[in-house]
Scaffold this motif. Sequence first.
Motif, mmCIF file in Angstrom:
data_model
loop_
_atom_site.group_PDB
_atom_site.id
_atom_site.type_symbol
_atom_site.label_atom_id
_atom_site.label_comp_id
_atom_site.label_asym_id
_atom_site.label_seq_id
_atom_site.Cartn_x
_atom_site.Cartn_y
_atom_site.Cartn_z
ATOM 1 N N MET A 1 0.861 -1.188 0.000
ATOM 2 C CA MET A 1 0.000 0.000 0.000
ATOM 3 C C MET A 1 0.896 1.235 0.000
ATOM 4 N N ASP A 2 0.614 2.174 -0.923
ATOM 5 C CA ASP A 2 1.473 3.345 -1.037
ATOM 6 C C ASP A 2 1.214 4.335 0.098
ATOM 7 N N THR B 1 -10.446 -2.231 10.294
ATOM 8 C CA THR B 1 -10.825 -1.365 9.165
ATOM 9 C C THR B 1 -9.612 -1.068 8.297
ATOM 10 N N PHE B 2 -8.476 -0.833 8.935
ATOM 11 C CA PHE B 2 -7.244 -0.589 8.176
ATOM 12 C C PHE B 2 -6.902 -1.806 7.314
ATOM 13 N N LEU B 3 -7.060 -3.000 7.864
ATOM 14 C CA LEU B 3 -6.761 -4.208 7.089
ATOM 15 C C LEU B 3 -7.707 -4.340 5.899
ATOM 16 N N ARG B 4 -8.973 -3.970 6.091
ATOM 17 C CA ARG B 4 -9.927 -3.980 4.969
ATOM 18 C C ARG B 4 -9.510 -2.940 3.919
ATOM 19 N N TRP B 5 -9.069 -1.781 4.381
ATOM 20 C CA TRP B 5 -8.618 -0.725 3.465
ATOM 21 C C TRP B 5 -7.380 -1.175 2.694
ATOM 22 N N GLN B 6 -6.507 -1.875 3.387
ATOM 23 C CA GLN B 6 -5.293 -2.382 2.753
ATOM 24 C C GLN B 6 -5.631 -3.379 1.642
#
Length: 311
Positions: free
Chosen positions: A1-2, A37-42
């Motif tokens: 992820m950038d 949520t961060f893992l889903r976003w990733q």
Amino acid sequence: MDSAAIDRFEASRGRLASLAYRLLGSAADAEDAVQDTFLRWQAADRERVEVPEAWLTKVVTNLCIDRLRSARVRHERAAGAWLPEPLLDGDPMLGPADTFEQRESVSLAVLTLLERLSPVERAVYILREAFSYSHAEIAGILDITESASQQHVHRARTRVTAERRRAEADPASARRVVEEFLAAATTGRTERLVALLTDDVTAVSDGAGLGKRLLRYETRERVAAFVRAGFRPTPAKRRLAGGSPAMHIAWVNGSPAILAVVDNRIAGAVVCEVGDGRITSLSGIAAANRLARLNEAWRRHEPEAPVIHAW
């Protein structure tokens, strides 16, 4: 992820954590929901996400609803041993506090009342009252109709307001009430204690986490007797606290609180809701796991001098 995708998430982290805390009443659970949520976003196809803020809000809200619906959480909270986790004012997880509705939505009294709502009612109420989302936006977040959102808000408001007076005390006046309350409790002036409580006062305590259920008291006389017994110093209580605590008054979840502090560690907190010059409710929390984040903030805090130097 950038780095741009990470920065976009981090820009929303505080708001997501504040929303999750209001939904779950637990800072630790809120942090877990934000990390999920961060893992889903990733893992998401971010090229197809038109409005990242809306996407992240939808994900964290539904993760919290799933958690509230889980068998483990339902069992824990139905067992009668659950209280919201207290946070020191200034903690970013408390989130927006510009309006009365925002401040009220994070009070321990309201967080406790929200337990009586269904997970969806709770989510709609918080999204509307604390974050000012429109019914159209809430419908999109929860995959319900606008009409259903309006109905959920109406039911939630009715249940919350039926059991809570919507009054906000002046901070200086509220502090004076709590100082007088502490003085009466520690000197055994039971009649003055009773006079400082509203007719419909309630008190709840986790019993320092020693029992399986919360202790609950109603009526001024019973609450005053409970408070007087709790604030009567004994060698056993000092051993449990780890020493002879100093008594501080600080602001927790927007309300004045009495904090028992030993060696810069909060051993117990009594959060007081104040209205019309008297105390309307008390929440006593001494279980160490419920005070972890409060203690982290306290160690970074520069407190005022204690009201009582050694209890």
